[in-house]
Design a protein around this motif. Structure first.
Motif, PDB file in Angstrom:
ATOM      1  N   GLU A 130      43.369  41.056  38.355  1.00 60.03           N
ATOM      2  CA  GLU A 130      44.083  41.884  39.344  1.00 60.03           C
ATOM      3  C   GLU A 130      43.109  42.861  40.006  1.00 60.03           C
ATOM      4  N   GLU A 131      42.158  43.358  39.218  1.00 58.25           N
ATOM      5  CA  GLU A 131      41.158  44.305  39.731  1.00 58.25           C
ATOM      6  C   GLU A 131      40.296  43.645  40.823  1.00 58.25           C
ATOM      7  N   ILE A 132      39.851  42.426  40.533  1.00 63.98           N
ATOM      8  CA  ILE A 132      39.017  41.704  41.499  1.00 63.98           C
ATOM      9  C   ILE A 132      39.842  41.332  42.733  1.00 63.98           C
ATOM     10  N   ALA A 133      41.131  41.090  42.542  1.00 67.64           N
ATOM     11  CA  ALA A 133      41.989  40.714  43.674  1.00 67.64           C
ATOM     12  C   ALA A 133      41.968  41.791  44.764  1.00 67.64           C
ATOM     13  N   ARG A 134      41.735  43.046  44.388  1.00 67.92           N
ATOM     14  CA  ARG A 134      41.704  44.124  45.394  1.00 67.92           C
ATOM     15  C   ARG A 134      40.601  43.907  46.429  1.00 67.92           C
ATOM     16  N   VAL A 135      39.472  43.317  45.987  1.00 73.00           N
ATOM     17  CA  VAL A 135      38.365  43.028  46.918  1.00 73.00           C
ATOM     18  C   VAL A 135      38.880  42.114  48.031  1.00 73.00           C
ATOM     19  N   TYR A 136      39.643  41.087  47.652  1.00 77.95           N
ATOM     20  CA  TYR A 136      40.101  40.094  48.621  1.00 77.95           C
ATOM     21  C   TYR A 136      41.277  40.606  49.463  1.00 77.95           C
ATOM     22  N   LEU A 137      42.082  41.485  48.863  1.00 78.10           N
ATOM     23  CA  LEU A 137      43.176  42.098  49.639  1.00 78.10           C
ATOM     24  C   LEU A 137      42.615  42.840  50.842  1.00 78.10           C
ATOM     25  N   ARG A 138      41.487  43.516  50.638  1.00 74.22           N
ATOM     26  CA  ARG A 138      40.915  44.309  51.730  1.00 74.22           C
ATOM     27  C   ARG A 138      40.394  43.421  52.861  1.00 74.22           C
ATOM     28  N   VAL A 139      40.076  42.172  52.527  1.00 80.74           N
ATOM     29  CA  VAL A 139      39.576  41.240  53.550  1.00 80.74           C
ATOM     30  C   VAL A 139      40.740  40.663  54.367  1.00 80.74           C
TER      31      VAL A 139
END
Ligand SMILES: CC(C)(COP(=O)(O)OP(=O)(O)OC[C@H]1O[C@@H](n2cnc3c(N)ncnc32)[C@H](O)[C@@H]1OP(=O)(O)O)[C@@H](O)C(=O)NCCC(=O)NCCS
Length: 284
Positions: A258-267
Motif C-alpha cells: 500500500e505504501e508503494i502504491a502511493r508512488v503510482y497514485l501520484r502519477v
C-alpha cells in the motif's frame, strides 16, 4: 476504487488475457485441471501457475498440491498468481494448501485522467533505452543492476546503498540475453527507462511489457541513496507516456505494498483490485 468505469468486468477480462498471453511467448504450457503451469524454455525468471482462462471448475486444495508437486519436480518455484476479483476463492484455497499470499494493489492508469510528466517529479533526466544506440548493452546492464540493488532493499526508505553497490552488481550480458533485450525493445515488446545524472549514473529504472493494446509496468526500482526524490514516479510517468504514444490504452501494474502504491497514485494510477502471489511461507 476511485473511478467506477475502471472497475468493470471488461478490464479484468483484458488483464486476464494479458497475464495468460505473456508467458506463452517464451514458455511451454502444462494444463493441470483448472490451473495452467508455464514452464520457461530458455534463460530468465521462472514462471508460475495461474487459473486457466477457460476453466469451468473451481480450483481445489488438491489441484494446488498437485501443481506444487509438479513445480518441485521441474525445479521451479511453487508460485501461483491470480487476480483476486476474478478468482476470489483462491485466496482461501492456497492458504489452506499451506501457501502464504502477497496481496498487491492492482492499479490501472485512468484513461480519462491527465498523465503527469516526468519533470513534474524530478529534475533528474529520464530516458527510454534505444536498441540502436551504441550504449544499449551498457544501459541494459545498468537497468538490471539498479533493479537488483533496489529490490534487495525493500520498502521506500532512503539508505546508504547507492552507485558503488550498483557498479559492483553490473554484469556483462551474454550474447543471447543481449539479443533478446535488443529484439524485444526494437519491436516494441519491451520498454526500458533509466533515470540518471551525469555524475551519479543510473539511479532508478523500470520496464514495460506491452501485448497489443495492454501493457504492464514492472521492475520499477530506485537505489536507496536516491529514494524520495521523485525518481520512481518519473520513471513510471515516462513509461506510461511512451506506452500511450504507442497506442496502448490499458496500462497497469502491481504495487508491492500500500505504501508503494502511493508512488503510482501520484502519477495517475488508480486501485482496481488485488493481484495475488502465493508461495511457500518462508519466501514472503
Ligand atoms: C518503491 C520505490 C521504487 C520508490 O522509489 P522512489 O524513487 O523513492 O519513489 P518517489 O521518490 O517517486 O516516491 C517516494 C516518496 O518520496 C516522496 N518524494 C518524492 N519527491 C520528493 C521530494 N522532492 N522531497 C521529498 N519527498 C519526496 C514521495 O512523495 C513519496 O512519499 P510517500 O512514501 O509518502 O508517498 C523504491 O523505494 C524501491 O526501489 N523500493 C524497492 C523495490 C520496490 O519495491 N519497487 C516497487 C515494486 S512495485
Amino acid at each position: 476504487m476511485d473511478d467506477v468505469r475502471l472497475g468493470n468486468a471488461a478490464t479484468f477480462e483484458r488483464l486476464e488475457h494479458f497475464y495468460d498471453a505473456v508467458p506463452r511467448d517464451v514458455a511451454r504450457v502444462e494444463e493441470h485441471g483448472p490451473l495452467v503451469l508455464f514452464v520457461r524454455e530458455g534463460p530468465g525468471w521462472p514462471f508460475y501457475a495461474r487459473p486457466r482462462l477457460d476453466a469451468t471448475a473451481p480450483v481445489s486444495v488438491a489441484d494446488v498440491t498437485a501443481v506444487r508437486q509438479r513445480q518441485r519436480q521441474l525445479g521451479q518455484p511453487e508460485a501461483f498468481e491470480w487476480v483476486h476479483e476474478r478468482n476470489p476463492d483462491l485466496l482461501a484455497v492456497t492458504r489452506a494448501a499451506g501457501l502464504a499470499v502477497l496481496e498487491a494493489p492492482l492499479m490501472v492508469l485512468d484513461p480519462a485522467a491527465a498523465l503527469a510528466a516526468p519533470a513534474d517529479f524530478t529534475d533528474v533526466p529520464v530516458r527510454l533505452l534505444d536498441p540502436a544506440a551504441p550504449g544499449f548493452a551498457a544501459d541494459v546492464a545498468a537497468r538490471r543492476a539498479v533493479a537488483a540493488v533496489g529490490f534487495a532493499v525493500a520498502g521506500t526508505a532512503r539508505g546508504e546503498v547507492g552507485p558503488a553497490q550498483r557498479d559492483a552488481a553490473i554484469t556483462e550480458l551474454d550474447a543471447a540475453s543481449l539479443e533478446e533485450e535488443r529484439s524485444r525493445t526494437a519491436d516494441g515488446r519491451r520498454l526500458s527507462v533509466l533515470a540518471e545524472t551525469p555524475t551519479e549514473g543510473a539511479l532508478a529504472s523500470g520496464m514495460a511489457m506491452p501485448v497489443g493494446d495492454t501493457a504492464e509496468i514492472a521492475g520499477v526500482a530506485t537505489l536507496p541513496s536516491a529514494r524520495r526524490r521523485g525518481l520512481a514516479a518519473a520513471v513510471t510517468a515516462a513509461l506510461a507516456h511512451a506506452l500511450r504514444r504507442a497506442g496502448v490504452d490499458l496500462i497497469f501494474l502491481s504495487a508491492g505494498s500500500e505504501e508503494i502504491a502511493r508512488v503510482y497514485l501520484r502519477v495517475g494510477f488508480r486501485r482496481l483490485g488485488t493481484a495475488c502471489i502465493a508461495e511457500p511461507s518462508a519466501l514472503i
